[in-house]
Design a protein around this motif. Structure first.
Motif, PDB file in Angstrom:
ATOM      1  N   SER A 140      14.545  17.972  -0.891  1.00  0.00           N
ATOM      2  CA  SER A 140      14.870  16.875   0.024  1.00  0.00           C
ATOM      3  C   SER A 140      13.668  15.954   0.114  1.00  0.00           C
ATOM      4  N   LEU A 141      13.927  14.654   0.203  1.00  0.00           N
ATOM      5  CA  LEU A 141      12.869  13.648   0.264  1.00  0.00           C
ATOM      6  C   LEU A 141      12.678  13.183   1.702  1.00  0.00           C
ATOM      7  N   TYR A 142      11.416  13.171   2.138  1.00  0.00           N
ATOM      8  CA  TYR A 142      11.068  12.728   3.488  1.00  0.00           C
ATOM      9  C   TYR A 142      10.058  11.592   3.434  1.00  0.00           C
ATOM     10  N   GLN A 143      10.199  10.639   4.338  1.00  0.00           N
ATOM     11  CA  GLN A 143       9.134   9.676   4.587  1.00  0.00           C
ATOM     12  C   GLN A 143       8.225  10.308   5.629  1.00  0.00           C
ATOM     13  N   GLY A 144       6.948  10.506   5.284  1.00  0.00           N
ATOM     14  CA  GLY A 144       6.048  11.258   6.125  1.00  0.00           C
ATOM     15  C   GLY A 144       6.049  12.723   5.719  1.00  0.00           C
ATOM     16  N   ASN A 145       5.501  13.567   6.578  1.00  0.00           N
ATOM     17  CA  ASN A 145       5.361  14.990   6.287  1.00  0.00           C
ATOM     18  C   ASN A 145       6.573  15.751   6.817  1.00  0.00           C
ATOM     19  N   PHE A 146       7.277  16.451   5.948  1.00  0.00           N
ATOM     20  CA  PHE A 146       8.487  17.162   6.375  1.00  0.00           C
ATOM     21  C   PHE A 146       8.166  18.268   7.374  1.00  0.00           C
ATOM     22  N   GLU A 147       6.919  18.716   7.436  1.00  0.00           N
ATOM     23  CA  GLU A 147       6.516  19.742   8.406  1.00  0.00           C
ATOM     24  C   GLU A 147       5.989  19.136   9.701  1.00  0.00           C
ATOM     25  N   ASN A 148       5.923  17.822   9.776  1.00  0.00           N
ATOM     26  CA  ASN A 148       5.351  17.192  10.969  1.00  0.00           C
ATOM     27  C   ASN A 148       6.054  15.871  11.260  1.00  0.00           C
ATOM     28  N   LYS A 149       7.320  15.979  11.687  1.00  0.00           N
ATOM     29  CA  LYS A 149       8.114  14.840  12.169  1.00  0.00           C
ATOM     30  C   LYS A 149       8.435  13.815  11.089  1.00  0.00           C
ATOM     31  N   GLY A 150       8.476  14.237   9.823  1.00  0.00           N
ATOM     32  CA  GLY A 150       8.878  13.326   8.766  1.00  0.00           C
ATOM     33  C   GLY A 150      10.340  12.940   8.878  1.00  0.00           C
ATOM     34  N   LYS A 151      10.693  11.781   8.329  1.00  0.00           N
ATOM     35  CA  LYS A 151      12.063  11.260   8.384  1.00  0.00           C
ATOM     36  C   LYS A 151      12.799  11.635   7.101  1.00  0.00           C
ATOM     37  N   LEU A 152      13.912  12.334   7.233  1.00  0.00           N
ATOM     38  CA  LEU A 152      14.710  12.742   6.074  1.00  0.00           C
ATOM     39  C   LEU A 152      15.388  11.521   5.458  1.00  0.00           C
ATOM     40  N   PRO A 173       0.830  -1.217   0.000  1.00  0.00           N
ATOM     41  CA  PRO A 173       0.000   0.000   0.000  1.00  0.00           C
ATOM     42  C   PRO A 173       0.860   1.261   0.000  1.00  0.00           C
ATOM     43  N   GLN A 174       0.402   2.264  -0.696  1.00  0.00           N
ATOM     44  CA  GLN A 174       1.153   3.512  -0.803  1.00  0.00           C
ATOM     45  C   GLN A 174       1.320   4.167   0.565  1.00  0.00           C
ATOM     46  N   ALA A 175       2.572   4.531   0.890  1.00  0.00           N
ATOM     47  CA  ALA A 175       2.867   5.275   2.117  1.00  0.00           C
ATOM     48  C   ALA A 175       3.005   6.753   1.779  1.00  0.00           C
ATOM     49  N   MET A 176       3.160   7.572   2.807  1.00  0.00           N
ATOM     50  CA  MET A 176       3.247   9.016   2.604  1.00  0.00           C
ATOM     51  C   MET A 176       4.699   9.459   2.493  1.00  0.00           C
ATOM     52  N   PHE A 177       4.995  10.207   1.433  1.00  0.00           N
ATOM     53  CA  PHE A 177       6.292  10.831   1.233  1.00  0.00           C
ATOM     54  C   PHE A 177       6.062  12.286   0.846  1.00  0.00           C
ATOM     55  N   THR A 178       6.978  13.151   1.279  1.00  0.00           N
ATOM     56  CA  THR A 178       6.881  14.552   0.877  1.00  0.00           C
ATOM     57  C   THR A 178       8.230  15.045   0.379  1.00  0.00           C
ATOM     58  N   LEU A 179       8.156  16.079  -0.439  1.00  0.00           N
ATOM     59  CA  LEU A 179       9.335  16.769  -0.941  1.00  0.00           C
ATOM     60  C   LEU A 179       9.376  18.168  -0.328  1.00  0.00           C
ATOM     61  N   LYS A 180      10.536  18.533   0.195  1.00  0.00           N
ATOM     62  CA  LYS A 180      10.752  19.899   0.679  1.00  0.00           C
ATOM     63  C   LYS A 180      11.717  20.577  -0.293  1.00  0.00           C
ATOM     64  N   PRO A 181      11.200  21.349  -1.226  1.00  0.00           N
ATOM     65  CA  PRO A 181      12.078  21.968  -2.219  1.00  0.00           C
ATOM     66  C   PRO A 181      12.833  23.164  -1.642  1.00  0.00           C
ATOM     67  N   LYS A 182      13.921  23.506  -2.309  1.00  0.00           N
ATOM     68  CA  LYS A 182      14.535  24.799  -2.069  1.00  0.00           C
ATOM     69  C   LYS A 182      13.620  25.850  -2.695  1.00  0.00           C
TER      70      LYS A 182
END
Length: 256
Positions: free
Chosen positions: A118-130, A91-100
């Motif tokens: 930068s690629l994060y597992q989870g939300n980069f604004e809410n405790k995502g893993k870099l 099942p698809q998990a959540m990943f986010t990108l934090k651009p410059k």
């Protein structure tokens, strides 16, 4: 982006006097966008990746946009790293990108074709893993663009953008109004059904209570609209699961 949340109320007041169509396709008609900003995105997919811009009802983030993307890196295989976490067939998990910081209209217009992130597992604004920094996110195609306005009323029914690739299907909720929601779900077309159009209509009011939920089945009528059904044998669509959902107007807090 967290600083941007503070300015949201003022921006909404300004936008209320500047109502336009919710489906503006010309980002160059948005002269207030004069500075680079961090435009966070949700990343999803398998061999083919998609990015969904995380919007806000304030300049310069007031665009809902979907992109077909690839990932490049000078010293790592960004796609393989993504796939070590998002294993094929799971099942698809959540990943986010934090651009410059960059100018979003230039990306929407095709003036720039890539951005660093930068690629994060989870939300980069809410405790995502870099997971990885300095990725080149290359936009292969701009799939959808909608300009958000605080004064627009919600649509009469739920609308979702439909994306398919190699057996996987996703639906992205079309944001229509200030207190709407931004949701992405993985779905499965069953009983030999196929998506009839790129934007699907569900026979429910466009509000948070009506959002798609895991385990639901929907039948498809001759007009291309979908209605919930309890009978799997009569269904065309099954909702596999939700992996991203936030509520407006700043799309920071989760739906539940």
């Amino acid at each position: 982006m967290k600083i941007a949340h503070i300015a949201l109320a003022l921006s909404l007041f300004i936008q209320a006097g500047d109502a336009k169509s919710a489906d503006v396709k010309e980002p160059h008609n948005h002269p207030q966008e004069v500075f680079p900003a961090v435009h966070g995105m949700v990343l999803f997919g398998d061999e083919q990746l998609y990015a969904s811009h995380i919007p806000m009802f304030m300049i310069p983030h007031d665009w809902q946009a979907l992109f077909k993307v690839t990932l490049k890196h000078t010293s790592a295989d960004a796609l393989e790293l993504y796939k070590t976490v998002q294993a094929p067939g799971t099942p698809q998990a959540m990943f986010t990108l934090k651009p410059k910081p960059f100018l979003l209209p230039e990306l929407l217009e095709g003036k720039i074709k890539s951005f660093k992130a930068s690629l994060y597992q989870g939300n980069f604004e809410n405790k995502g893993k870099l997971l990885l920094t300095d990725i080149d996110v290359v936009v292969e195609k701009v799939l959808e663009v909608s300009h958000l306005h605080a004064s627009n009323p919600p649509l009469a029914s739920l609308h979702y953008f439909s994306l398919q690739v190699k057996g996987k299907s996703y639906l992205v909720h079309k944001i229509s109004a200030l207190n709407n929601f931004d949701q992405i779900v993985q779905v499965e077309w069953i009983n030999d059904a196929r998506p009839p159009v790129s934007t699907l209509t569900f026979n429910f009011p466009d509000n948070l209570l009506s959002k798609l939920k895991a385990g639901q089945y929907y039948s498809l009528d001759a007009q291309g609209s979908l209605t919930e059904t309890s009978e799997e044998s009569k269904a065309a669509l099954k909702v596999v699961g939700e992996f991203y959902c936030t509520v407006g107007p700043d799309f920071f807090l989760p739906c539940e």
